[in-house]
Design a protein around this motif. Structure first.
Motif, PDB file in Angstrom:
ATOM      1  N   ARG A 127       0.895  -1.342   0.108  1.00  0.00           N
ATOM      2  CA  ARG A 127      -0.009   0.045   0.108  1.00  0.00           C
ATOM      3  C   ARG A 127       0.907   1.292  -0.020  1.00  0.00           C
ATOM      4  O   ARG A 127       1.785   1.388   0.933  1.00  0.00           O
ATOM      5  N   PHE A 128       0.640   2.093  -1.068  1.00  0.00           N
ATOM      6  CA  PHE A 128       1.449   3.380  -1.075  1.00  0.00           C
ATOM      7  C   PHE A 128       0.392   4.254  -0.623  1.00  0.00           C
ATOM      8  O   PHE A 128      -0.946   4.586  -0.951  1.00  0.00           O
ATOM      9  N   GLU A 129       0.787   5.324   0.482  1.00  0.00           N
ATOM     10  CA  GLU A 129      -0.111   6.246   1.009  1.00  0.00           C
ATOM     11  C   GLU A 129       0.766   7.670   0.898  1.00  0.00           C
ATOM     12  O   GLU A 129       1.863   7.693   1.187  1.00  0.00           O
TER      13      GLU A 129
ATOM     14  N   LEU B  58       9.498  -1.716   2.092  1.00  0.00           N
ATOM     15  CA  LEU B  58       9.267  -0.506   1.752  1.00  0.00           C
ATOM     16  C   LEU B  58       8.093   0.184   2.664  1.00  0.00           C
ATOM     17  O   LEU B  58       7.132  -0.520   2.902  1.00  0.00           O
ATOM     18  N   GLU B  59       8.319   1.402   3.157  1.00  0.00           N
ATOM     19  CA  GLU B  59       7.410   2.125   3.844  1.00  0.00           C
ATOM     20  C   GLU B  59       6.353   2.322   2.963  1.00  0.00           C
ATOM     21  O   GLU B  59       4.917   2.268   3.276  1.00  0.00           O
ATOM     22  N   GLY B  60       6.402   2.790   1.847  1.00  0.00           N
ATOM     23  CA  GLY B  60       5.430   2.999   0.820  1.00  0.00           C
ATOM     24  C   GLY B  60       4.748   4.523   1.369  1.00  0.00           C
ATOM     25  O   GLY B  60       3.411   4.856   0.828  1.00  0.00           O
TER      26      GLY B  60
ATOM     27  N   MET C  59       9.743  10.301  -0.710  1.00  0.00           N
ATOM     28  CA  MET C  59       9.103   8.797  -0.142  1.00  0.00           C
ATOM     29  C   MET C  59      10.012   8.653   0.798  1.00  0.00           C
ATOM     30  O   MET C  59      11.348   8.391   0.655  1.00  0.00           O
ATOM     31  N   SER C  60       9.425   8.347   1.911  1.00  0.00           N
ATOM     32  CA  SER C  60      10.107   7.915   3.057  1.00  0.00           C
ATOM     33  C   SER C  60      10.842   6.761   3.201  1.00  0.00           C
ATOM     34  O   SER C  60      10.232   5.684   2.681  1.00  0.00           O
ATOM     35  N   ASP C  61      11.841   6.793   4.147  1.00  0.00           N
ATOM     36  CA  ASP C  61      12.615   5.640   4.577  1.00  0.00           C
ATOM     37  C   ASP C  61      13.190   5.770   5.567  1.00  0.00           C
ATOM     38  O   ASP C  61      13.489   6.863   6.008  1.00  0.00           O
TER      39      ASP C  61
END
Length: 342
Positions: free
Chosen positions: A11-13, A124-126, A141-143
């Motif tokens: 899921r990408f948010e 992946l955080e997404g 895009m967070s990591d």
């Protein structure tokens, strides 16, 4: 069951939170158990202490210290949480990725930074996050909960990273936090290069930047040698030479770079390059080994247009000026018939 029969949902948010608050805290609560396990996998003996981490932050990234302290408070104020969030000398990590700068030789279409992010779906955080931690808008895009894999700021500086193909680790920051610092502090490629030349990093990575004036560069950073600035429009997972042959072979680093460099040199558009990134041989399908393509990102600094793209799915288009919350559910790998489709 074959690799292609194994599907991984992600899921990408997209979220908007100008200052660290409940949305960030919810993400921390969700991902912290896994990050804690990763961070402590080599125990803490011989690792930097809290005081070491605070000293490194104050010396190299003083502007981010108030944000770091705010995040540590939200995370509960613990020693391990603070050390992890500093990303000072984290455990080593590797990945894949492709980066490309596209410039229209006719001058009709604005320049673009495009990239594939190749990694394990489960890691992946997404989270596609818009913030104003230091005032200006940053979309990334967070990591590692506050680092960045790629992103753009409202000044029109876009950046992305890819693993540089060396197993060497050393004293420095995790590269996602370095990229975050650049996006928070720099307004041009030239300013970003100067930052990368002084910031210590823990692993070898290549960072590509494109700004609103169409100035661009790739910087090879490593823990054991000086940063090197190159004008290389296509970057995969090696730098000047192949220094980790097994990794280069597993990720087809040389083949991908050669193929895409030839494609970028041909007539076409940024959309053509995006489509090429989502098609063989650029898209990678080794999801179980951590080298699967999880998204293609497109950044156009002049207009502030940004997008996430996947084969067989509608592109998710946004802008820095009007970033909207939402979500997309993507399954990896996509059905074979979908690869290369719009």
């Amino acid at each position: 069951m074959t690799v292609h029969e194994v599907h991984f949902p992600v899921r990408f948010e997209a979220s908007v939170e100008d200052q660290p608050g409940p949305l960030w805290k919810a993400r921390f609560d969700r991902y912290w158990p896994a990050y804690r396990t990763w961070f402590l996998r080599t125990a803490t003996v011989g690792r930097p202490t809290y005081l070491d981490c605070r000293r490194a932050m104050r010396q190299h990234m003083p502007e981010l210290v108030p944000v770091w302290e705010s995040l540590v408070d939200l995370a509960g104020g613990g020693d391990v949480e603070a050390r992890f969030l500093s990303l000072w000398c984290p455990p080593p990590y590797i990945g894949g990725c492709t980066q490309a700068v596209w410039l229209d030789p006719t001058g009709h279409e604005e320049p673009a930074l495009l990239r594939n992010y190749d990694y394990a779906p489960a890691l992946l955080e997404g989270n596609w996050v818009a913030t104003r931690w230091l005032g200006p808008r940053v979309v990334a895009m967070s990591d590692c909960l506050w680092g960045a894999l790629d992103g753009i700021n409202e000044a029109g500086l876009a950046c992305s990273l890819s693993f540089g193909g060396r197993a060497v680790s050393g004293q420095g920051f995790g590269v996602p936090l370095v990229l975050r610092y650049v996006l928070e502090m720099a307004t041009t490629t030239r300013e970003a290069v100067r930052m990368l030349e002084r910031l210590p990093v823990s692993t070898t990575y290549s960072i590509t930047m494109l700004d609103r004036q169409a100035d661009w560069a790739t910087v090879f950073v490593a823990p054991d040698r000086k940063a090197e600035v190159v004008r290389q429009a296509v970057v995969t997972n090696h730098q000047r030479d192949i220094e980790w042959p097994e990794h280069a072979k597993a990720t087809r680093s040389v083949e991908r770079q050669s193929w895409l460099a030839a494609r970028v040199a041909q007539p076409g558009s940024a959309q053509d390059i995006a489509m090429a990134l989502m098609s063989p041989p650029m898209v990678q399908d080794a999801y179980q080994r951590g080298y699967g393509t999880l998204y293609t990102a497109s950044y156009r600094p002049r207009s502030g247009a940004i997008g996430l793209l996947w084969p067989g799915s509608e592109p998710w288009m946004q802008s820095v000026a009007d970033f909207k919350e939402g979500q997309r559910d993507i399954v990896f790998p996509p059905p074979p018939a979908a690869v290369g489709s719009t």
